[in-house]
Design an enzyme around this catalytic site. Structure first.
Site, PDB file in Angstrom:
ATOM      1  N   LYS A   1       0.835  -1.144   0.110  1.00 28.35           N
ATOM      2  CA  LYS A   1      -0.073   0.077   0.045  1.00 28.35           C
ATOM      3  C   LYS A   1       1.013   1.304   0.053  1.00 28.35           C
ATOM      4  CE  LYS A   1      -4.481   1.018   0.401  1.00 28.35           C
ATOM      5  NZ  LYS A   1      -5.704   0.343   0.017  1.00 28.35           N
TER       6      LYS A   1
ATOM      7  N   GLY B   1     -21.527   6.057   5.102  1.00 23.14           N
ATOM      8  CA  GLY B   1     -20.615   6.406   3.803  1.00 23.14           C
ATOM      9  C   GLY B   1     -20.965   6.263   2.528  1.00 23.14           C
TER      10      GLY B   1
ATOM     11  N   GLY C   1     -19.521   7.338  -0.367  1.00 27.43           N
ATOM     12  CA  GLY C   1     -18.537   7.430  -1.519  1.00 27.43           C
ATOM     13  C   GLY C   1     -18.742   6.617  -2.663  1.00 27.43           C
TER      14      GLY C   1
ATOM     15  N   VAL D   1     -17.857   3.643  -3.281  1.00 26.58           N
ATOM     16  CA  VAL D   1     -18.318   2.336  -2.815  1.00 26.58           C
ATOM     17  C   VAL D   1     -19.680   2.150  -2.176  1.00 26.58           C
ATOM     18  CG1 VAL D   1     -17.829   0.385  -1.142  1.00 26.58           C
ATOM     19  CG2 VAL D   1     -15.980   1.381  -2.358  1.00 26.58           C
TER      20      VAL D   1
HETATM   21  P1  NAD Z   1     -14.669   7.535  -0.748  1.00 28.30           P
HETATM   22  O1  NAD Z   1     -13.611   8.686  -0.072  1.00 28.30           O
HETATM   23  O2  NAD Z   1     -15.115   7.681  -2.162  1.00 28.30           O
HETATM   24  O3  NAD Z   1     -15.899   7.347   0.155  1.00 28.30           O
HETATM   25  C1  NAD Z   1     -16.101   7.733   1.537  1.00 28.30           C
HETATM   26  C2  NAD Z   1     -17.390   8.359   2.074  1.00 28.30           C
HETATM   27  O4  NAD Z   1     -17.450   8.366   3.615  1.00 28.30           O
HETATM   28  C3  NAD Z   1     -17.107   9.873   1.693  1.00 28.30           C
HETATM   29  O5  NAD Z   1     -18.349  10.087   1.122  1.00 28.30           O
HETATM   30  C4  NAD Z   1     -17.074  10.437   3.002  1.00 28.30           C
HETATM   31  O6  NAD Z   1     -17.749  11.875   3.221  1.00 28.30           O
HETATM   32  C5  NAD Z   1     -17.612   9.524   4.176  1.00 28.30           C
HETATM   33  N1  NAD Z   1     -17.349   9.522   5.259  1.00 28.30           N
HETATM   34  C6  NAD Z   1     -16.194   9.631   5.934  1.00 28.30           C
HETATM   35  N2  NAD Z   1     -16.109   9.780   7.168  1.00 28.30           N
HETATM   36  C7  NAD Z   1     -17.286   9.328   7.541  1.00 28.30           C
HETATM   37  C8  NAD Z   1     -18.100   9.188   8.619  1.00 28.30           C
HETATM   38  N3  NAD Z   1     -17.425   9.160   9.859  1.00 28.30           N
HETATM   39  N4  NAD Z   1     -19.319   8.877   8.787  1.00 28.30           N
HETATM   40  C9  NAD Z   1     -20.085   8.942   7.387  1.00 28.30           C
HETATM   41  N5  NAD Z   1     -19.496   8.968   6.257  1.00 28.30           N
HETATM   42  C10 NAD Z   1     -18.231   9.551   6.332  1.00 28.30           C
HETATM   43  O7  NAD Z   1     -14.108   6.084  -0.624  1.00 28.30           O
HETATM   44  P2  NAD Z   1     -14.500   4.811  -1.081  1.00 28.30           P
HETATM   45  O8  NAD Z   1     -13.535   4.531  -2.416  1.00 28.30           O
HETATM   46  O9  NAD Z   1     -16.005   4.684  -1.353  1.00 28.30           O
HETATM   47  O10 NAD Z   1     -14.090   3.571   0.206  1.00 28.30           O
HETATM   48  C11 NAD Z   1     -14.864   3.443   1.082  1.00 28.30           C
HETATM   49  C12 NAD Z   1     -14.091   2.501   2.281  1.00 28.30           C
HETATM   50  O11 NAD Z   1     -14.058   1.243   1.310  1.00 28.30           O
HETATM   51  C13 NAD Z   1     -12.737   2.976   2.653  1.00 28.30           C
HETATM   52  O12 NAD Z   1     -12.447   2.210   3.714  1.00 28.30           O
HETATM   53  C14 NAD Z   1     -11.940   2.034   1.325  1.00 28.30           C
HETATM   54  O13 NAD Z   1     -10.617   1.694   2.090  1.00 28.30           O
HETATM   55  C15 NAD Z   1     -12.629   1.162   1.206  1.00 28.30           C
HETATM   56  N6  NAD Z   1     -12.544   0.336  -0.127  1.00 28.30           N
HETATM   57  C16 NAD Z   1     -12.656   0.793  -1.099  1.00 28.30           C
HETATM   58  C17 NAD Z   1     -12.599   0.273  -2.418  1.00 28.30           C
HETATM   59  C18 NAD Z   1     -12.641   0.930  -3.512  1.00 28.30           C
HETATM   60  O14 NAD Z   1     -12.838  -0.097  -4.586  1.00 28.30           O
HETATM   61  N7  NAD Z   1     -12.795   2.023  -3.591  1.00 28.30           N
HETATM   62  C19 NAD Z   1     -11.992  -1.206  -2.409  1.00 28.30           C
HETATM   63  C20 NAD Z   1     -11.970  -1.766  -0.948  1.00 28.30           C
HETATM   64  C21 NAD Z   1     -12.154  -1.228   0.137  1.00 28.30           C
END
Ligand code: NAD
Length: 349
Positions: A79, A178, A180, A182
């Site tokens: 990472k 969350g 975002g 995902v």
């Molecule tokens: P992202 O940054 O697009 O979305 C995260 C969302 O969570 C944002 O909208 C943010 O405003 C919100 N957020 C942050 N803190 C918060 C809280 N305390 N309460 C409520 N909402 C909150 O990230 P993502 O790509 O959607 O990833 C989300 C999680 O999934 C992360 O932990 C990431 O490591 C994990 N993940 C993502 C992927 C991927 O393909 N993107 C793959 C495996 C794991």
């Protein structure tokens, strides 16, 4: 550019990358290359301290070893993190960081994580071939989050089957933390399957938009972990399942996409003691890296590979739940043991 090695017991290689010209500071952590070249995304966040960034990259890279092994990918765990506000990132920073990755000569492959998008990957690919998640070109896979969400959706169905006796989500109440990349894709899939949603995001506008798009009830971010629902899907940040939150949970199961959901090992046992079924995060959220792997491994039939691996991942989750129930332990413990056995097998081979 200044590259310094940092000795971190348990990790094969950790470097600190500093480039004063582009005001870049970051870390690359290779946890293990036992199963193949280390693969895992690049995250950009304004960490409070360098120690916090280092701690994050160490935890996340170890998690990638587990995730890649659980998904049966010939990839190890790594990472990278850059310290800073992702909205202010510069091309010069990405180019400098890509040079550091190139210096590892293929021991580490990067891709998108929080704060980094396919366009950033394209910039880095102009410097080094060890970049995946590209927006175009041969084998390019772009944004991994739709496939990540697909994998989590499968995991939620399997969790529902084990917890409630049916994988059908019609009328099931899921709380999504969350919204975002995902969480948004996942909410769409859950809604299409007839689930009832309660959602939260620290971005209030996004939460409202999700409320309208998915007919979801919107609650404040500090309330989502205590919502009474069937399943909680953490899709925001890590360590949300901890000594403070677990006693307050009012769900029967947890299955979501966030990495490192358990703050400590004891938290898996605490969930089990409360009778809450936990789908280990690195099994539930491996869809994204499976998709990325098709680019690293140059797989021609990507659709088939992804489908087959997602099906196999689901079977792995079932095995984990089954063994956990038989032994009356948390699924996280069984998952860790399965991965440890795979790693030992690889070492013996
Ligand atoms: P992202 O940054 O697009 O979305 C995260 C969302 O969570 C944002 O909208 C943010 O405003 C919100 N957020 C942050 N803190 C918060 C809280 N305390 N309460 C409520 N909402 C909150 O990230 P993502 O790509 O959607 O990833 C989300 C999680 O999934 C992360 O932990 C990431 O490591 C994990 N993940 C993502 C992927 C991927 O393909 N993107 C793959 C495996 C794991």
């Amino acid at each position: 550019m200044n590259i310094t090695s940092i000795a971190c017991p348990g990790h094969e290689q950790v470097i600190r990358v500093e480039d004063s010209l582009s005001a870049l500071t970051g870390f690359i952590a290779i946890h293990s290359t036992r199963l193949g070249p280390a693969a895992g995304g690049l995250r950009m966040r304004p960490y409070d301290t360098e120690d916090a960034a280092l701690e994050d990259v160490l935890r996340l890279s170890r998690g990638m070893t587990f995730k890649n092994a659980a998904a049966d990918l010939p990839l190890g765990g790594g990472k990278a993190v850059i310290i800073g506000d992702a909205r202010a990132k510069t091309r010069a920073q990405l180019v400098a960081f890509a040079r550091a990755i190139d210096g590892l000569r293929g021991r580490y492959w990067t891709a998108e994580d929080m704060g980094v998008d396919p366009g950033d990957m394209a910039v880095m690919a102009s410097v080094t071939p060890y970049v995946a998640g590209l927006p175009d070109g041969a084998f390019s896979t772009g944004d991994p989050s739709p496939v990540t969400a697909r994998g989590i959706f499968h995991a939620i169905r399997t969790t529902a089957r084990y917890r409630f006796g049916s994988p059908l989500l019609e009328g099931r109440h899921v709380a999504v933390q969350g919204l975002g990349q995902v969480g948004w894709h996942l909410s769409k899939l859950l809604r299409a399957a007839g689930a009832r949603l309660t959602v939260a995001d620290i971005d209030a506008e996004r939460a409202e938009w999700a409320g309208q798009s998915f007919g979801a009830v919107v609650v404040a971010p500090d309330r989502i972990l205590a919502v009474e629902a069937d399943i909680l899907a953490p899709c925001a940040i890590g360590a949300v399942l901890n000594a403070q939150t677990i006693p307050a949970l009012r769900v029967q199961a947890v299955a979501g996409g966030a990495n490192n959901q358990l703050a400590a090992e004891a938290d898996g046992a605490a969930l089990h003691a409360r009778g809450i079924l936990y789908a280990p995060d690195y099994v539930a959220n491996a869809g994204g890296i499976i998709n990325i792997a098709t680019e690293i491994l140059k797989i021609r039939d990507r659709r088939r590979f992804v489908s087959d691996r997602l099906t196999a991942l689901d079977a792995t989750l079932e095995t984990i739940f089954k063994h956990a129930a038989e032994r009356d332990v948390g699924p996280d413990r069984v998952a860790d043991e399965i991965v440890a056995a795979k790693m030992q097998g690889a070492e013996a081979a």
